[in-house]
Design a protein around this motif. Structure first.
Motif, PDB file in Angstrom:
ATOM      1  N   ASP A 193       0.817  -1.223   0.000  1.00 38.93           N
ATOM      2  CA  ASP A 193       0.000   0.000   0.000  1.00 38.93           C
ATOM      3  C   ASP A 193       0.845   1.264   0.000  1.00 38.93           C
ATOM      4  O   ASP A 193       0.311   2.363  -0.205  1.00 38.93           O
ATOM      5  CB  ASP A 193      -0.927  -0.001   1.215  1.00 38.93           C
ATOM      6  N   ALA A 209      -4.744   6.012  -3.049  1.00 43.61           N
ATOM      7  CA  ALA A 209      -3.294   6.138  -2.874  1.00 43.61           C
ATOM      8  C   ALA A 209      -2.944   7.461  -2.202  1.00 43.61           C
ATOM      9  O   ALA A 209      -3.494   8.513  -2.529  1.00 43.61           O
ATOM     10  CB  ALA A 209      -2.584   6.034  -4.219  1.00 43.61           C
ATOM     11  N   ARG A 239      -2.126   4.072   1.615  1.00 43.33           N
ATOM     12  CA  ARG A 239      -3.426   3.967   0.920  1.00 43.33           C
ATOM     13  C   ARG A 239      -4.531   4.139   1.948  1.00 43.33           C
ATOM     14  O   ARG A 239      -4.458   3.613   3.065  1.00 43.33           O
ATOM     15  CB  ARG A 239      -3.553   2.615   0.217  1.00 43.33           C
ATOM     16  N   VAL A 259      -3.667  -2.966   7.039  1.00 45.88           N
ATOM     17  CA  VAL A 259      -4.212  -3.223   5.707  1.00 45.88           C
ATOM     18  C   VAL A 259      -5.608  -3.821   5.816  1.00 45.88           C
ATOM     19  O   VAL A 259      -6.521  -3.449   5.063  1.00 45.88           O
ATOM     20  CB  VAL A 259      -3.282  -4.176   4.919  1.00 45.88           C
ATOM     21  N   GLU A 282      -9.122  -2.508   4.125  1.00 43.52           N
ATOM     22  CA  GLU A 282      -9.957  -3.360   3.275  1.00 43.52           C
ATOM     23  C   GLU A 282     -11.387  -3.416   3.786  1.00 43.52           C
ATOM     24  O   GLU A 282     -12.348  -3.406   2.999  1.00 43.52           O
ATOM     25  CB  GLU A 282      -9.346  -4.758   3.191  1.00 43.52           C
TER      26      GLU A 282
END
Length: 238
Positions: free
Chosen positions: A99, A163, A187, A216, A220
């Motif tokens: 990321d 991003a 990200r 992460v 998600e």
């Protein structure tokens, strides 16, 4: 001072994004919003300039240009104290690895470890300097002087939506996949433009920004939320 088409006046404080010029720009834009000249239909601040569009049936360009120039000169007499933000966003970001594939490169250029670079991003008092390039897309700054990194010599063909990229002491969060000459360090699940939302572009120039480091898996999960805000929290400060 420049004419901009048949219904615009552009006042520019500098040719490059200098701190004083950016502060003067925000002060002038805030003053114009607070005391809007008659006949004005749009006030659009840039990094170091303010564009004012007007209705030619209601006012004259020379009148507006004279008023803008007088206000700008008054602001430049100082002090150039940036106005306090009325709102603050806290936005979750996953940094590094897939990321943020260029985090280590950026940290080395800044002169610190990747973890220290993340801390600097998250601890620096940041604000939205301007909205531009794409609908709702924020340019956020300013990072410490060591972050005055040049753009890449070649474009990265694409970075994903969300991003978080850096260059020239600034941060951009892309609302959609894009090519870029800036380096990706993280990200988010925040989408700066969603036409179906009640407020399609939630960020405003002058908003304070804080980034919060998350995993992460958290990003998600936040990407599944329908509002596209990616877990961002808004505080009204005044």
């Amino acid at each position: 001072m420049f004419w901009a088409g048949v219904d615009g006046v552009l006042l520019r404080f500098a040719l490059t994004p200098e701190s004083g010029a950016m502060t003067a720009t925000q002060l002038l834009a805030a003053d114009l919003e607070h005391r809007t000249p008659s006949g004005t239909v749009e006030i659009a601040p840039g990094l170091v300039s303010v564009l004012l569009r007007f209705d030619p049936a209601r006012t004259q360009r020379d009148v507006l240009a004279k008023e803008m120039l007088a206000r700008a000169r008054q602001i430049m007499q100082g002090p150039l104290d940036i106005p306090d933000s009325a709102r603050r966003w806290t936005i979750p970001v996953a940094f590094g690895d897939a990321d943020g594939p260029q985090l280590s490169e950026v940290a080395q250029a800044v002169g610190c470890s990747p973890d220290a670079a993340i801390r600097q991003i998250c601890e620096t008092e940041l604000r939205v300097l301007v909205i531009g390039f794409a609908p709702g897309q924020p340019y956020i700054g300013l990072l410490p002087e060591a972050w005055d990194l040049p753009r890449q010599s070649e474009l990265t063909p694409t970075v994903p939506a969300g991003a978080v990229v850096v260059a020239v002491r600034q941060i951009v969060m892309f609302g959609a996949a894009s090519a870029t000459g800036w380096r990706q360090v993280g990200r988010s699940a925040f989408r700066s433009f969603r036409p179906e939302r009640d407020t399609p572009m939630p960020l405003r120039a002058g908003d304070a920004i804080r980034f919060a480091r998350v995993s992460v898996s958290e990003i998600e999960a936040l990407e599944q939320k329908a509002d596209g805000l990616g877990g961002a929290q808004l505080e009204v400060l005044r």
